[in-house]
Design a protein around this motif. Structure first.
Motif, mmCIF file in Angstrom:
data_model
loop_
_atom_site.group_PDB
_atom_site.id
_atom_site.type_symbol
_atom_site.label_atom_id
_atom_site.label_comp_id
_atom_site.label_asym_id
_atom_site.label_seq_id
_atom_site.Cartn_x
_atom_site.Cartn_y
_atom_site.Cartn_z
ATOM 1 N N THR A 118 0.876 -1.176 0.000
ATOM 2 C CA THR A 118 0.000 0.000 0.000
ATOM 3 C C THR A 118 0.910 1.222 0.000
ATOM 4 O O THR A 118 1.879 1.281 0.773
ATOM 5 C CB THR A 118 -0.910 0.012 1.247
ATOM 6 O OG1 THR A 118 -1.643 -1.214 1.281
ATOM 7 C CG2 THR A 118 -1.889 1.176 1.201
ATOM 8 N N LYS A 120 2.701 5.020 0.035
ATOM 9 C CA LYS A 120 3.062 5.969 1.106
ATOM 10 C C LYS A 120 1.864 6.831 1.529
ATOM 11 O O LYS A 120 1.102 7.320 0.694
ATOM 12 C CB LYS A 120 4.186 6.875 0.576
ATOM 13 C CG LYS A 120 4.648 7.930 1.530
ATOM 14 C CD LYS A 120 5.756 7.415 2.403
ATOM 15 C CE LYS A 120 6.113 8.390 3.505
ATOM 16 N NZ LYS A 120 6.325 7.741 4.798
ATOM 17 N N GLY A 121 1.701 6.972 2.850
ATOM 18 C CA GLY A 121 0.624 7.825 3.380
ATOM 19 C C GLY A 121 -0.679 7.088 3.601
ATOM 20 O O GLY A 121 -1.640 7.667 4.104
ATOM 21 N N ASP A 122 -0.704 5.811 3.233
ATOM 22 C CA ASP A 122 -1.953 5.043 3.268
ATOM 23 C C ASP A 122 -1.736 3.774 4.093
ATOM 24 O O ASP A 122 -0.833 2.988 3.799
ATOM 25 C CB ASP A 122 -2.331 4.681 1.829
ATOM 26 C CG ASP A 122 -3.776 4.247 1.692
ATOM 27 O OD1 ASP A 122 -4.287 3.584 2.614
ATOM 28 O OD2 ASP A 122 -4.386 4.554 0.652
ATOM 29 N N ILE A 123 -2.560 3.592 5.128
ATOM 30 C CA ILE A 123 -2.347 2.426 6.007
ATOM 31 C C ILE A 123 -3.425 1.352 5.839
ATOM 32 O O ILE A 123 -3.510 0.422 6.628
ATOM 33 C CB ILE A 123 -2.247 2.850 7.496
ATOM 34 C CG1 ILE A 123 -3.532 3.533 7.962
ATOM 35 C CG2 ILE A 123 -1.033 3.741 7.721
ATOM 36 C CD1 ILE A 123 -3.635 3.680 9.478
ATOM 37 N N ASP A 148 1.891 1.937 3.880
ATOM 38 C CA ASP A 148 2.644 3.184 4.004
ATOM 39 C C ASP A 148 4.070 2.998 3.443
ATOM 40 O O ASP A 148 5.047 3.394 4.073
ATOM 41 C CB ASP A 148 2.677 3.593 5.494
ATOM 42 C CG ASP A 148 3.206 4.996 5.708
ATOM 43 O OD1 ASP A 148 3.210 5.789 4.746
ATOM 44 O OD2 ASP A 148 3.626 5.296 6.842
ATOM 45 N N THR A 175 -4.021 9.498 -1.763
ATOM 46 C CA THR A 175 -2.793 8.703 -1.935
ATOM 47 C C THR A 175 -2.703 8.031 -3.307
ATOM 48 O O THR A 175 -1.660 7.457 -3.645
ATOM 49 C CB THR A 175 -2.650 7.627 -0.830
ATOM 50 O OG1 THR A 175 -3.820 6.789 -0.841
ATOM 51 C CG2 THR A 175 -2.467 8.247 0.526
#
Ligand code: B12
Length: 234
Positions: A118, A120-123, A148, A175
Motif C-alpha cells: 500500500t 506511502k501515506g496510506d495504512i 505506508d 494517496t
C-alpha cells in the motif's frame, strides 16, 4: 442499533443449503456493522465448519459488511473508532481464512514474482493483503512490503527480488497519486521495462490506471489473479 444488510446481496438462491449460507453471510456482515469482532470470528469459524468456501465468506459476508461501514462513515453516521473496530473484526476473520485460501490452491510452478504494498501515506491493508494471499495461493511468489510504503522501497524491492510484477494499493483519493509517483520512480531507476504494474484499491479506476501509465487495473482479488496471469504471460 441494528441495520439491515439484506439489500447488499444480489444473489438469490432457493435451495436450503444456499439459504443457510445466506443467513450466515448476513450475520457476518451484520457483525462488522454492529462492531462485534468476537461475533465475526465465531461466525467465520462456524461458516468454515459448515463447509462454506473461504472466498465466499469474504465476498458475500465480510466485504458487504465493510462496504456498509464505509458508507456510514462517509455519511457521518459512523466515526473512526467504528472503522477501527470493523477492521479489527475483518482482520481477525482474515487470519482464519488466509491458511484456508492458501490450502485450496497449490501450484508447483511459479508464475512470476510480485512486489506488492500500500503506497506511502496510506495504512489500509486488508484489501492489499487479500490480493497478496490470492496471488500466492495461485502460484505467484509474493513479497508483501506492507502499508505506508515509501516509493523508493518499491524500487529497491523490484531490484532485490528480480520482480516482474508490481502491485500498488491505494484506498484514499489523496494517496492515489503515489501510484503515479512509483511508476515514475521505476522509470527513473531504469526498471520500468522489466515490470508490469498493477493498481487497485476502492477509489482506483481503469481510466486512472490508463492515465498514470499502469499496465492493468483489477477491482478485486480474483480479477487481480486473472490480470497477473495475463500480464506475466505477456
Ligand atoms: C477499514 C477501513 C479503515 C481502517 C483500515 C484498517 C486496516 N488495517 O486496513 C482504518 C480505521 C485504519 C482506516 C483509516 C482511515 N480511513 Co478508511 N476505510 C476503511 C473501509 C471501511 C474498508 C476498507 C477495507 O478494508 N475494505 C475491504 C477490502 C477487502 O477491500 P478493498 O480494500 O477495497 O480491496 C479490494 C479491492 O479494492 C482490490 N484491491 C485493493 N488493493 C489492491 C491492489 C492491487 C494491486 C489490485 C490489483 C487490487 C487491489 O482488491 C481488494 C480485494 O478484493 C473503507 C470503506 C470502503 N468500503 O472501502 C474506508 C475508507 C477507504 N477510509 C476512508 C478514510 C477517509 C480514512 C481516514 C482518512 C479516516 C480518518 N479521518 O482518519 C483514515 C486514513 C488513514 C491512512 N492514512 O491510511 C475513506 C476514503 C475516502 C477517500 N475516497 O479518500 C473510505 C472510503 C471511507 C469513506 N466512505 O469515507 N480506514
Amino acid at each position: 442499533m441494528v441495520y439491515s444488510v439484506i439489500s447488499v446481496y444480489s444473489v438469490v438462491n432457493d435451495n436450503k443449503e444456499s439459504n443457510m449460507s445466506e443467513e450466515i453471510y448476513t450475520k457476518l456482515a451484520q457483525s462488522l456493522i454492529d462492531g462485534d469482532p468476537d461475533a465475526c470470528v465465531e461466525l467465520t469459524k462456524q461458516a468454515l465448519a459448515e463447509g462454506v468456501e473461504p472466498l465466499a465468506i469474504i465476498r458475500q459476508g465480510l466485504m458487504p459488511g465493510m462496504n456498509v461501514v464505509g458508507e456510514k462513515f462517509g455519511t457521518g453516521e459512523y466515526f473512526l473508532p467504528d472503522l477501527i473496530i470493523a477492521a479489527d473484526g475483518m482482520q481477525q476473520a482474515m487470519a482464519l481464512l488466509d491458511p484456508e485460501l492458501q490450502a485450496r490452491q497449490q501450484s508447483v510452478e511459479s508464475l512470476g514474482t510480485m512486489v506488492i504494498g500500500t503506497v506511502k501515506g496510506d495504512i489500509h491493508e486488508i484489501g492489499k493483503s487479500l490480493v497478496a494471499t490470492m496471488l500466492s495461493a495461485n502460484g505467484f511468489k509474493v513479497h508483501d512490503l506492507g502499508v505506508d510504503v515509501p516509493t523508493e522501497k518499491f524500487v529497491a524491492a523490484v531490484n532485490e527480488y528480480g520482480a516482474n510484477l508490481v502491485g500498488l494499493s491505494a484506498l484514499l483519493t489523496t494517496t492515489m497519486t503515489m501510484q503515479k509517483q512509483v511508476i515514475a520512480a521505476l522509470q527513473e531507476a531504469g526498471v520500468r521495462g522489466q515490470v508490469k504494474v498493477m493498481v487497485g484499491g476502492a477509489p482506483v479506476t481503469r481510466s486512472w490506471a490508463e492515465e498514470i501509465g499502469a499496465d492493468g487495473y483489477a477491482e478485486d482479488a480474483m480479477s487481480a489473479v486473472a490480470l497477473a496471469r495475463k500480464l506475466a504471460g505477456d
